[in-house]
Design an enzyme around this catalytic site. Structure first.
Site, PDB file in Angstrom:
ATOM      1  N   TRP A  18      46.886  40.569  46.259  1.00 43.92           N
ATOM      2  CA  TRP A  18      46.342  40.556  44.743  1.00 43.92           C
ATOM      3  C   TRP A  18      47.266  41.114  43.777  1.00 43.92           C
ATOM      4  O   TRP A  18      47.173  40.807  42.431  1.00 43.92           O
ATOM      5  CB  TRP A  18      45.305  41.169  44.736  1.00 43.92           C
ATOM      6  CG  TRP A  18      45.138  42.818  44.758  1.00 43.92           C
ATOM      7  CD1 TRP A  18      45.224  43.484  46.072  1.00 43.92           C
ATOM      8  CD2 TRP A  18      44.956  43.827  43.955  1.00 43.92           C
ATOM      9  NE1 TRP A  18      45.464  44.878  45.885  1.00 43.92           N
ATOM     10  CE2 TRP A  18      44.970  45.093  44.444  1.00 43.92           C
ATOM     11  CE3 TRP A  18      44.645  43.872  42.375  1.00 43.92           C
ATOM     12  CZ2 TRP A  18      44.854  46.097  43.724  1.00 43.92           C
ATOM     13  CZ3 TRP A  18      44.607  45.058  41.709  1.00 43.92           C
ATOM     14  CH2 TRP A  18      44.710  46.044  42.460  1.00 43.92           C
ATOM     15  N   ASP A  19      48.531  41.872  44.467  1.00 47.40           N
ATOM     16  CA  ASP A  19      49.459  42.382  43.470  1.00 47.40           C
ATOM     17  C   ASP A  19      49.937  41.150  42.605  1.00 47.40           C
ATOM     18  O   ASP A  19      50.372  41.332  41.361  1.00 47.40           O
ATOM     19  CB  ASP A  19      50.536  42.803  44.282  1.00 47.40           C
ATOM     20  CG  ASP A  19      50.255  43.960  45.348  1.00 47.40           C
ATOM     21  OD1 ASP A  19      48.853  43.951  45.654  1.00 47.40           O
ATOM     22  OD2 ASP A  19      50.944  44.527  45.885  1.00 47.40           O
TER      23      ASP A  19
ATOM     24  N   GLU B 117      41.770  51.828  48.267  1.00 47.90           N
ATOM     25  CA  GLU B 117      41.489  51.404  49.328  1.00 47.90           C
ATOM     26  C   GLU B 117      40.748  52.758  50.369  1.00 47.90           C
ATOM     27  O   GLU B 117      40.836  52.866  51.359  1.00 47.90           O
ATOM     28  CB  GLU B 117      42.684  50.958  50.199  1.00 47.90           C
ATOM     29  CG  GLU B 117      43.025  49.775  49.511  1.00 47.90           C
ATOM     30  CD  GLU B 117      44.562  49.298  49.804  1.00 47.90           C
ATOM     31  OE1 GLU B 117      45.303  49.834  50.579  1.00 47.90           O
ATOM     32  OE2 GLU B 117      44.936  48.322  48.951  1.00 47.90           O
TER      33      GLU B 117
ATOM     34  N   LYS C  33      42.832  56.552  46.187  1.00 47.50           N
ATOM     35  CA  LYS C  33      44.555  56.273  46.707  1.00 47.50           C
ATOM     36  C   LYS C  33      45.125  55.769  45.565  1.00 47.50           C
ATOM     37  O   LYS C  33      46.308  56.208  45.472  1.00 47.50           O
ATOM     38  CB  LYS C  33      44.367  55.299  47.678  1.00 47.50           C
ATOM     39  CG  LYS C  33      45.705  55.004  48.425  1.00 47.50           C
ATOM     40  CD  LYS C  33      45.572  53.598  49.168  1.00 47.50           C
ATOM     41  CE  LYS C  33      47.010  53.014  49.835  1.00 47.50           C
ATOM     42  NZ  LYS C  33      46.764  52.202  50.893  1.00 47.50           N
TER      43      LYS C  33
END
Length: 799
Positions: free
Chosen positions: A361-362, A488, A592
């Site tokens: 998805w970056d 995450e 994260k």
């Protein structure tokens, strides 16, 4: 041997002087040249010494089984790994029968330069063989932006003291052995001899090899041709075999003379085309390159880049190293996406095999915003790739008992390759990220044809996913439960705020697009009842909020979790996922990477300024940045709420992630999302760019360390410039029609005549605190020195 000196600071190039064998692994990534179709890592032409060789074709992969200790329904069965294809970079040199090898003899001079305006990697070496024979070698290579299948290398050798016999071996080499650290999950799966030879031919100065992968059944061809210039006669021989084609040239070159070889390379691959067809394809491309010639390729490359920089350049006054890093980032983003043409943009681009060459998805949330406002055709092509995988996304949704399209967490060909359920399958926000990128592209370009042919389908099928994934509870609220958001360190949570906000936008945009294109909606069976259900779900979307703290929980119940014990967490135990069990991370308030903070950016129109400030401060204290995706987003929101020096620190971290190897994994490729984060920090952070609802808005401010930031963008065909000074900002159109934008909430019209507006002051309040030891490096003179030579670089797992 020359002494290593590292990268030199320069505004339009990346230069490394001296030879440092131990640094080759990371410089090969930084010096990679690519056009989005072909990627060549920056290995030396002589092939050794080397760190990690790599030649990649976008979308070309091999399959392998995904092992499970215990299988479960819906687990993907096969993974995909990018293949190191036939290497055409190799040009070995023997000087009076002694091979040029930088580990032997003495290199009295050696430097390599990646030129952001020429689009070439050049190198100059003065080398003395173990017996004292001296030569000067100059090389230059490019991967063409204008001739998609072509790469080329100019190789020159000059004797410095005496007449010399020179022998050059120019290779096409398949299945070259590569050492792989399979203990690191960021590293590609080990592939041994993935290519099976199907055809080889060599004659005159040219050769072609055709190979096929063993399991995925993809076929690729590589071809080479040469132009040889020398003052006297030569002896040449060419031969080929299954995995090797080699041209050997022997020549006597007098002192003051020169041997010059131009090597033209062509690459192509297909899942369907035959051996003769692929062979013909690369031979034809090679003929075109020969016709253009080396000088012609250089001219085309420079003209392409001149046009790109006219739209995309960012100028930064006050920090030369940051200036270099931002242009380095923009250059590599262009290389990753310029000629992808309906292929994915991988998390590492084509600079290395990290993450197996997968796209995440970056691409849509970090890289495509940059391309949308600088080279929109590349953004269009990347979205067309997503559309081309629609059948696989529908099939995945059906497998999971859902409607619509569930796009994969990680993939090369569109099939899900993530074997880990919480961080993969449950991260449904990927589908909303794609819809968001479609909407941004449509708003920025007005491309009605794309919407009709691709965009509406992408929006309606992702809307169907949310409609089937969520449900109305007994109070009528629409909930999306059991998902994983961008963070995450939380998984299978209820009502992740980022996911719900992005899904709400997706549902609304899909309904509007279907009404604009009723013929498309009818073709996919969308009726008024379904449109009304999407609008109802969007209107009733649940967004949890904690009144007592005045902040939004990242997901429902997140604020009830215990706090992580940051004070007693050893610095050596980051990234946490390598030292603590996931179940413990999932039940604590530890983040994260930016999650709720990313929602503040992409869905900022859903929060008040006060909510943004409180949310940012709360999550700053709990975000450990065990991912390179985080710093760019934190820079954006830090700037928006007025913490300008903190934003500056985060911008520097994002921009310098690869040049300083902050995460200690650049050997496996550059971090495309972090490079895009440099643009985000400068343009969306200090420029304040927002595009909520399709309206372009700016809220510029500068940190005290910088004297000026100037950037250029494209919107609806208009190229314009924004120049930010400490107390004012200047807007003007460079080419195109006048443009209406918002400046700190005031509607203005940008014209060709520069217009200046004041920058209002902001009271940011106390600077938020980060977890102990997790603050970004301060961007002052001492920090710059420490960044250049980090004693204890943060080792980070994740992109």
């Amino acid at each position: 041997m020359t002494e290593p000196r590292g990268y030199e600071c320069s505004p339009w190039e990346l230069r490394w002087r001296g030879m440092d064998v131990d640094a080759l692994q990371r410089t090969e990534s930084a010096f990679a040249v690519s056009n989005g179709h072909i990627g060549l890592r920056g290995t030396l032409e002589e092939a050794e010494p080397r760190g990690l060789p790599g030649t990649y074709l976008n979308g070309f992969y091999e399959q392998h089984e995904l092992p499970y200790a215990e299988a479960g329904y819906g687990y993907p069965e096969e993974g995909q790994t990018v293949v190191n294809v036939t290497d055409g970079k190799i040009i070995r040199l023997l000087v009076e029968d002694e091979p040029l090898d930088m580990r032997y003899g003495a290199a009295t001079a050696h430097d390599r330069v990646l030129d952001f305006r020429k689009g070439t990697l050049s190198r100059t070496t003065e080398w003395s063989s173990p017996t004292g024979r001296r030569v000067r070698v100059r090389t230059e290579r490019l991967v063409s932006f204008t001739q998609r299948a072509i790469a080329a290398i100019r190789y020159e050798v000059e004797p410095l003291d005496e007449d010399l016999q020179l022998v050059v071996q120019s290779d096409l080499l398949a299945n070259e052995p590569i050492e792989s650290d399979t203990s690191d999950p960021r590293v590609a799966a080990a592939l041994e001899s993935p290519l099976v030879g199907e055809f080889h031919r060599a004659s005159d100065y040219n050769a072609v090899l055709v190979h096929q992968t063993r399991r995925s059944g993809l076929r690729m061809a590589a071809a080479m041709d040469h132009k040889i210039e020398v003052d006297d006669g030569i002896r040449a021989r060419i031969h080929s075999e299954e995995d090797l084609a080699r041209l050997t040239v022997a020549v006597d070159v007098p002192k003051g003379g020169r041997l010059r070889i131009t090597k033209f390379l062509a690459y192509g691959w297909s899942a369907q085309r035959s051996v003769p067809a692929l062979r013909s394809q690369v031979e034809a491309a090679l003929a075109g390159a020969r016709q253009t010639g080396w000088k012609g390729l250089l001219t085309e490359q420079r003209e392409f880049l001149d046009d790109y920089w006219r739209t995309s350049d960012i100028e930064i006054e006050g920090d030369p190293e940051l200036q270099q890093a931002v242009r380095f980032a923009l250059f590599h983003i262009l290389q990753a996406g310029a000629r992808g043409e309906s292929r994915a943009i991988a998390g590492k681009g084509l600079t290395g095999p990290g993450y197996d060459g997968h796209a995440f998805w970056d691409t849509e949330s970090f890289v495509l915003p940059v391309l949308t406002y600088t080279i929109p055709d590349a953004a269009r092509d990347a979205l067309r790739w997503r559309h081309s995988t629609m059948d696989k996304a529908r099939e995945r949704a059906h497998q999971l008992g859902l409607r619509g399209a569930a796009f994969p967490w990680r993939s090369i060909n569109g099939a899900e390759c993530s074997a880990y359920w919480p961080a993969g399958t449950a991260a449904f926000h990927v589908s909303a990220d794609i819809a968001d990128a479609v909407l941004r592209y449509l708003n920025a370009t007005g491309d009605d044809e794309f919407e009709r042919d691709y965009g509406t389908e992408l929006l309606l099928e992702t809307a169907r996913l949310w409609a089937s994934l969520g449900h109305h509870d007994r109070h009528g609220t629409f909930r999306i439960d059991g998902v994983t958001g961008p963070d995450e360190y939380s998984a299978v949570a209820d009502n992740n705020v980022y996911t719900n906000l992005m899904a709400r936008r997706n549902l609304q945009a899909a309904a509007e697009s279907c009404e604009r294109h009723p013929e498309v909606a009818a073709r996919f069976g969308v009726d008024t009842v379904e449109l009304d259900s999407w609008r109802a779900a969007a209107a009733a979307m649940y967004l949890p909020y904690e009144e007592e703290l005045g902040v939004h929980p990242q997901s429902e119940g997140f604020l009830d979790h215990d706090e992580w014990d940051y004070e007693n967490t050893d610095a050596a135990h980051y990234p946490l996922l390598l030292h603590y069990p996931y179940f413990d991370l999932y039940r604590k308030q530890v983040v994260k990477q930016a999650d709720l903070v990313l929602a503040l950016h992409l869905c900022g129109d859903s929060f008040s300024p006060e909510e943004k400030a409180r949310n940012f401060a709360y999550y700053e204290a709990r975000t450990v940045r065990d991912s390179s995706l985080s710093a760019g987003t934190q820079a954006v929101i830090a700037a928006e709420v007025g913490h300008l020096e903190l934003a500056y620190d985060y911008l520097a971290e994002a921009a310098l992630t690869d040049l300083h190897d902050v995460h200690n994994n650049v050997r496996n490729g550059l971090h495309m999302a972090s490079l895009a984060g440099a643009w985000q920090g400068a343009v969306a952070g200090f420029g304040g760019l927002r595009d909520h609802g399709g309206a372009l808005a700016f809220a510029p401010r500068l940190p005290p360390q910088l004297g000026r930031i100037t950037f250029r963008l494209m919107f609806r065909g208009t190229r314009f410039q924004v120049e930010i000074d400490p107390d004012q900002v200047t807007y003007h159109v460079v080419a195109g029609e006048p443009l209406q934008v918002l400046h700190h909430g005031e509607r203005i019209t940008v014209t060709a005549e520069p217009q200046r507006y004041p920058i209002p002051k902001i009271d940011a309040g106390p600077t938020p605190k980060q977890p102990p030891g997790r603050a970004p490096m301060r961007r002052d003179s001492e920090a710059v020195r420490q960044y250049a030579e980090p004693a204890n670089p943060i080792t980070v797992e994740g992109r």
